[in-house]
Design an enzyme around this catalytic site. Structure first.
Site, short mmCIF file in Angstrom:
data_model
loop_
_atom_site.label_atom_id
_atom_site.label_comp_id
_atom_site.label_asym_id
_atom_site.label_seq_id
_atom_site.Cartn_x
_atom_site.Cartn_y
_atom_site.Cartn_z
N HIS A 132 0.84 -1.22 0.00
CA HIS A 132 0.00 0.00 0.00
C HIS A 132 0.87 1.27 0.00
CE1 HIS A 132 -3.18 2.72 1.34
NE2 HIS A 132 -4.02 1.76 1.63
N GLU A 150 -0.93 1.28 -5.34
CA GLU A 150 -0.74 0.03 -4.61
C GLU A 150 -0.83 -1.18 -5.52
OE1 GLU A 150 -3.81 0.15 -1.53
OE2 GLU A 150 -3.86 2.30 -1.78
#
Ligand code: TA6
Length: 300
Positions: A169, A273
């Site tokens: 992320h 991400e």
């Protein structure tokens, strides 16, 4: 393991040293001729990556908490064994529990090109089995050089098959959200937010962000180029073993609801991400494994 023992076993002069970081979490400080990075053993969380003679690539929230049981805001949170809310029980930790547990150092090394390798591990234990009843072994290989290469590998070490999802992320440090664009997503379909109900297709080749965005591009396994006109720098975000790409920026209103993010924090980061979720969640039979890799670096 405390910092003194980590240094005795794993430090490498001129490459890796362990220190006590914010919140008392042990961090690996990596520095070599190609770049430098800071990685917390809490969550195997990369907090900083600076290629030689460049600015910081990753954004860390100045309001992040550093407390056991809570995630760090910024850098590269590792989402596993699920991405987003747990499918059946929203009281379970958002984005899984890998990012809120301690990882162990397995190995450090210097590679032929002068980059530094750090390997961290985490496996199921009685606490994780209470939250998620599947046995697994996870490993993160980090290579810090001109680029940062992060590979999460997990294996099913139990006797039943399981399905999981994942994400690396990454929060990128940018000059100003109004001065950046993301190239590489044109023509791809995406869901907006965690729901799967609306199919949208991005027409433009360069995504410009001017409102809250939470796009999950499906069937996307290519690179993204984050173009930053303010700092005149392009960051390439390449990946392997991932079929979903997420672009997230909370914009003004959602930022105000997040205690660990300054109200104006959304102006200086964007998340791109590498993920596997929705129909591309990973099914693993006993003995099987999967790897997801993100490689980030400055282009040119
Ligand atoms: O990847 C985007 C996202 O799932 C958003 O929906 C937003 O919630 C973000 O991640 C941050 O999640 P966190 O649990 O770190 O607050």
């Amino acid at each position: 393991m405390n910092v003194k023992r980590l240094n005795q076993e794993f430090s490498i002069k001129g490459h890796v040293e362990f220190q006590s970081g914010l919140g008392g979490f042990a961090v690996a400080k990596i520095h070599n001729k190609l770049g430098s990075a800071v990685i917390s053993m809490y969550g195997a969380h990369v907090q900083s990556f600076i290629p030689a003679s460049q600015k910081e690539l990753l954004w860390m929230s100045p309001d992040s908490v550093f407390e056991k049981g809570k995630p760090i805001r910024g850098g590269i949170p590792v989402c596993f064994p699920w991405f987003g809310p747990h499918a059946a029980d929203s009281s379970k930790p958002l984005h899984g529990f890998a990012r809120i547990n301690d990882w162990k150092v397995h190995k450090t090394d210097v590679l032929a090109d002068g980059s530094t390798l750090l390997i961290l591990t985490f496996e199921s234990n009685r606490h994780t089995l209470q939250i998620w009843p599947n046995k697994f072994e996870a490993q993160i290989n980090l290579i810090v050089g001109k680029t940062l290469e992060l590979t999460l590998t997990y294996k099913n070490t139990g006797t039943e098959a399981f399905v999981c999802s994942d994400a690396l992320h990454s929060y990128f440090n940018i000059s100003d959200i109004t001065k950046i664009g993301i190239v590489g997503l044109g023509g791809h379909y995406y869901y907006w937010g965690p729901g799967k109900d609306a199919d949208n297709r991005q027409v433009e080749e360069r995504l410009v962000i001017s409102q809250e965005e939470n796009r999950r591009y499906i069937n996307h396994s290519g690179d993204c180029l984050l173009t930053d006109d303010g700092w005149k720098r392009n960051i390439r975000v390449a990946k392997h073993g991932s079929r979903v790409t997420v672009v997230w920026n909370p914009w003004i209103e959602a930022s105000k609801t997040m205690a660990d993010l300054p109200d104006n924090g959304y102006q200086t980061f964007v998340c791109i991400e590498a993920a596997n979720t929705y129909d591309d969640s990973i099914m693993l039979h006993p003995g099987e494994g999967h790897s997801i890799t993100a490689i980030i670096g400055v282009e040119g």
